[in-house]
Design a protein around this motif. Sequence first.
Motif, PDB file in Angstrom:
ATOM      1  N   PHE A   1       0.820  -1.207   0.000  1.00 33.69           N
ATOM      2  CA  PHE A   1       0.000   0.000   0.000  1.00 33.69           C
ATOM      3  C   PHE A   1       0.853   1.256   0.000  1.00 33.69           C
ATOM      4  O   PHE A   1       0.427   2.306  -0.500  1.00 33.69           O
ATOM      5  CB  PHE A   1      -0.970  -0.020   1.185  1.00 33.69           C
ATOM      6  N   LEU A   2       2.064   1.150   0.536  1.00 33.90           N
ATOM      7  CA  LEU A   2       2.982   2.276   0.438  1.00 33.90           C
ATOM      8  C   LEU A   2       3.394   2.484  -1.023  1.00 33.90           C
ATOM      9  O   LEU A   2       3.462   3.624  -1.506  1.00 33.90           O
ATOM     10  CB  LEU A   2       4.216   2.032   1.312  1.00 33.90           C
ATOM     11  N   GLN A   3       3.667   1.365  -1.722  1.00 34.03           N
ATOM     12  CA  GLN A   3       3.980   1.462  -3.146  1.00 34.03           C
ATOM     13  C   GLN A   3       2.778   1.999  -3.929  1.00 34.03           C
ATOM     14  O   GLN A   3       2.921   2.829  -4.819  1.00 34.03           O
ATOM     15  CB  GLN A   3       4.368   0.095  -3.701  1.00 34.03           C
ATOM     16  N   PHE A   4       1.587   1.500  -3.594  1.00 32.72           N
ATOM     17  CA  PHE A   4       0.342   1.974  -4.184  1.00 32.72           C
ATOM     18  C   PHE A   4       0.263   3.494  -4.038  1.00 32.72           C
ATOM     19  O   PHE A   4      -0.015   4.219  -5.008  1.00 32.72           O
ATOM     20  CB  PHE A   4      -0.814   1.279  -3.460  1.00 32.72           C
ATOM     21  N   TYR A   5       0.537   3.989  -2.851  1.00 29.99           N
ATOM     22  CA  TYR A   5       0.457   5.423  -2.588  1.00 29.99           C
ATOM     23  C   TYR A   5       1.481   6.203  -3.413  1.00 29.99           C
ATOM     24  O   TYR A   5       1.140   7.189  -4.080  1.00 29.99           O
ATOM     25  CB  TYR A   5       0.676   5.687  -1.099  1.00 29.99           C
ATOM     26  N   PHE A   6       2.740   5.767  -3.381  1.00 31.15           N
ATOM     27  CA  PHE A   6       3.777   6.501  -4.094  1.00 31.15           C
ATOM     28  C   PHE A   6       3.572   6.427  -5.601  1.00 31.15           C
ATOM     29  O   PHE A   6       3.740   7.425  -6.315  1.00 31.15           O
ATOM     30  CB  PHE A   6       5.166   5.972  -3.717  1.00 31.15           C
ATOM     31  N   PHE A   7       3.204   5.256  -6.101  1.00 30.96           N
ATOM     32  CA  PHE A   7       3.038   5.086  -7.539  1.00 30.96           C
ATOM     33  C   PHE A   7       1.931   5.990  -8.071  1.00 30.96           C
ATOM     34  O   PHE A   7       2.101   6.697  -9.067  1.00 30.96           O
ATOM     35  CB  PHE A   7       2.730   3.622  -7.850  1.00 30.96           C
ATOM     36  N   PHE A   8       0.774   5.989  -7.390  1.00 33.15           N
ATOM     37  CA  PHE A   8      -0.334   6.798  -7.864  1.00 33.15           C
ATOM     38  C   PHE A   8      -0.135   8.279  -7.554  1.00 33.15           C
ATOM     39  O   PHE A   8      -0.612   9.139  -8.303  1.00 33.15           O
ATOM     40  CB  PHE A   8      -1.653   6.280  -7.274  1.00 33.15           C
ATOM     41  N   SER A   9       0.560   8.585  -6.468  1.00 39.44           N
ATOM     42  CA  SER A   9       0.856   9.993  -6.184  1.00 39.44           C
ATOM     43  C   SER A   9       1.812  10.566  -7.218  1.00 39.44           C
ATOM     44  O   SER A   9       1.640  11.707  -7.679  1.00 39.44           O
ATOM     45  CB  SER A   9       1.459  10.128  -4.783  1.00 39.44           C
TER      46      SER A   9
END
Length: 315
Positions: free
Chosen positions: A95-103
């Motif tokens: 979910f951290l990757q999810f956050y950074f990728f989409f941000s």
Amino acid sequence: MGTPSLSEDSNNCSSSVSKFILLGFPYTWGIQILLFSIFSGTYILTLIGNLCIICAVRWDPQLQTPMYILLASFSFLEIWFITSTTKIISFSGCFLQFYFFFSLGTTETLFLSVMAFDRHLAICRPLHYPTVMTIQRCIRMGTCCWVCGFLYFPLPIYLISQLPFCCLNKIDHFICDPGPLIQLLCVAAPAIEIICAIYNSVLIFSTLIFITSSYILVIRVVLRVPSAEGQQKTFSTCSSHLAAVSLFYGSLMVVYVIPTAGSAAGKQKYVTLFYPVLTPLFNPLIYSLRNNEMKKALRKLFTTVRFSQRPGRNL
């Protein structure tokens, strides 16, 4: 080696998930080595290309303008964008990757919008451009893109992370994408899917409409230029940005806007390759090959590097 089954060992799994396995592109061992070599080469070329643009803008006084400062910031963003992937990842890490990728993706759409606004001002309001688009204002706009980009997606990411994931932990993708993640939920979550669709659509269409509107106004002004040479010169300053917008938004809309019901879930990841992998690779080529000032700055940079590395230079 075939594609691993997503339902493998489902009878022996626990009621919660502690990590996810990103399946990536599950082919034979030989093809995986080939793909690893291609992706590694792509990553290295992307780093080199974007770093060259950043260095050229940093060291060439002629490129110390808002247009090129935005381009250097955009190249810096592309380096982070292509770096935000991995293979086996913890639950929180996913979910951290999810956050950074989409941000980072959101920040990229905002940067493309600001760059379109910059071109609109330069062509449609040339007399006001030096006073409106100052270096300080350009830096503030770039900072605003980063801040807004990283504040846009926390809500849907938090909502998905609070839902129960049971049994399956294999994601048929190479990133923690909301579509494959939602498919691993123990319960149906139509409301979450609608929220994600709204977030994606609002972001994509609002920025795309803004960019399109800016270039419609630009085209109207360019068509009034009396000489064909003047029209061509003006269009050449916009063609690089338009090519980057077309590549980025085309792949975004295929993945997140066009309905994918009934299609194989794994097919999405092949289209997804375009905006986090191929777009950062092509952007340095697009901007350097279509821009004479950038080509001159890069040649000067390469000449300086070669000259400084000559034997006996420091004697």
